[in-house]
Scaffold this active site. Structure first.
Site: not given
Ligand code: 13P
Length: 255
Positions: A9, A11
Site C-alpha cells: 500500500n 498510500k
Molecule cells: P506500515 O507498514 O507503514 O506500518 O503501514 C501499514 C499499512 O497501513 C498498510 O496498509
C-alpha cells in the site's frame, strides 16, 4: 493450500518517476509462482502502474473506491473506473479511511459490495486501536467490523475477498504486533468465517499489516494463520519489498 500474498500500500507517496523506478525494480526481481504480489498506488497513478507492470506477476489495485457506481460525485473514483484501467483489487476500510475520513462501518460495507459489483477483489481491512487493545476488546471490535460487511454482502462474498488485519497501533509506528499477537487475531478471524462455512474459513487468506519489514516478515509468515502481508512504508523500496516477497515464498503453501 493458501497461496501467500504480499501487498504494497503506497498510500499517498510516489511520482511518475519514482513509480517507474519502483515498478522496474519489482518486475526485475519478482519471479512467477511463489507469493501473489499486488501494489496499491494512488488512484491517479493506477493506470500507468498497470502499464508498467504489464506482463509481470505484479497485480495492481486501488486504495479506495466510491460507494456509488456512477454519477455526480465530484472527486470520487468508482470501482468500474479502477477495473477499466486494469486494477484487479481494491482496499476497503483501511484504518486511515475510517479514522481520517470518517468512513463508518456501514460505508465500508457498501464499498465492499461496490467493489465486487465492479469485478474487483476487495481487501477488507480491520483492526483495533491501542485503547481498544488495552481495554481487551480487540476481538469484539474486529467481529463488529466483520459483522457490518457480512450483514450486507453475506458470508459467501468472502470467497472472492481478502481480509487484512491491521492493528491501528502498529501502522507506521515501527511497533509491529508480535507473531503471537498477530496469530491470535488471525485465528480469531479465520474462526469467525469457519463457524459459518468451514471451507471458506480454510481458504480465506488473511494478511497482516502494521510495520512489516524484511527483518520481521519471516517470523510473521511463520504463523499458521498469517497468509501474507499488507505493507506500507517498506513497500516503497523495491529491494526491501522483494525481500518480504522472498520471505513469503519460503514459508508459503500452508493451509
Ligand atoms: P506500515 O507498514 O507503514 O506500518 O503501514 C501499514 C499499512 O497501513 C498498510 O496498509
Amino acid at each position: 493450500m493458501r497461496r501467500p500474498i504480499v501487498a504494497g500500500n503506497w498510500k499517498m507517496h510516489g511520482s511518475r518517476e519514482e513509480n517507474a523506478r519502483l515498478v522496474a525494480g519489482l518486475v526485475d526481481g519478482i519471479g512467477h509462482g511463489g507469493a501473489e504480489v499486488i501494489v496499491f498506488p494512488p488512484a491517479v497513478y493506477v493506470a500507468e502502474v498497470v502499464r508498467l507492470a504489464a506482463g509481470s506477476a505484479v497485480a495492481v489495485g486501488g486504495q479506495n473506491l466510491c460507494t456509488e457506481a456512477v454519477g455526480a460525485y465530484t472527486g470520487e473514483t468508482s470501482g468500474a473506473m479502477l477495473r477499466d484501467v486494469g486494477a484487479s483489487h481494491v482496499l476497503v476500510g483501511h484504518s486511515e479511511r475510517r479514522t481520517l475520513y470518517g468512513e463508518s462501518e456501514a460505508t465500508v460495507a457498501v464499498k465492499f459490495v461496490a467493489a465486487q459489483a465492479a469485478g474487483l477483489v476487495p481487501v477488507l481491512c480491520v483492526g483495533e486501536s491501542l485503547e481498544e487493545r488495552e481495554a481487551g476488546v480487540t476481538e469484539t471490535v474486529v467481529a463488529r467490523q466483520l459483522d457490518a460487511v457480512v450483514a450486507l454482502a453475506g458470508l459467501g462474498a468472502f470467497v472472492q475477498a481478502l481480509v487484512a488485519y491491521e492493528p491501528v497501533w502498529a501502522i507506521g509506528t515501527g511497533r509491529t504486533a508480535s507473531p503471537d499477537q498477530a496469530q491470535a487475531v488471525h485465528a480469531f478471524i479465520r474462526g469467525y468465517f469457519s463457524a459459518g462455512d468451514a471451507t471458506l474459513g480454510d481458504q480465506l487468506r488473511v494478511l497482516y499489516g502494521g510495520s512489516v519489514k524484511a527483518s520481521n516478515a519471516a517470523e510473521l509468515f511463520g504463523m499458521a494463520d498469517v497468509d501474507g502481508a499488507l505493507v506500507g512504508g517498506a513497500s516503497l523500496k523495491a529491494d526491501e519489498f522483494l525481500r518480504i516477497c522472498d520471505a513469503a515464498h519460503s514459508v508459503g503453501g500452508r493451509g
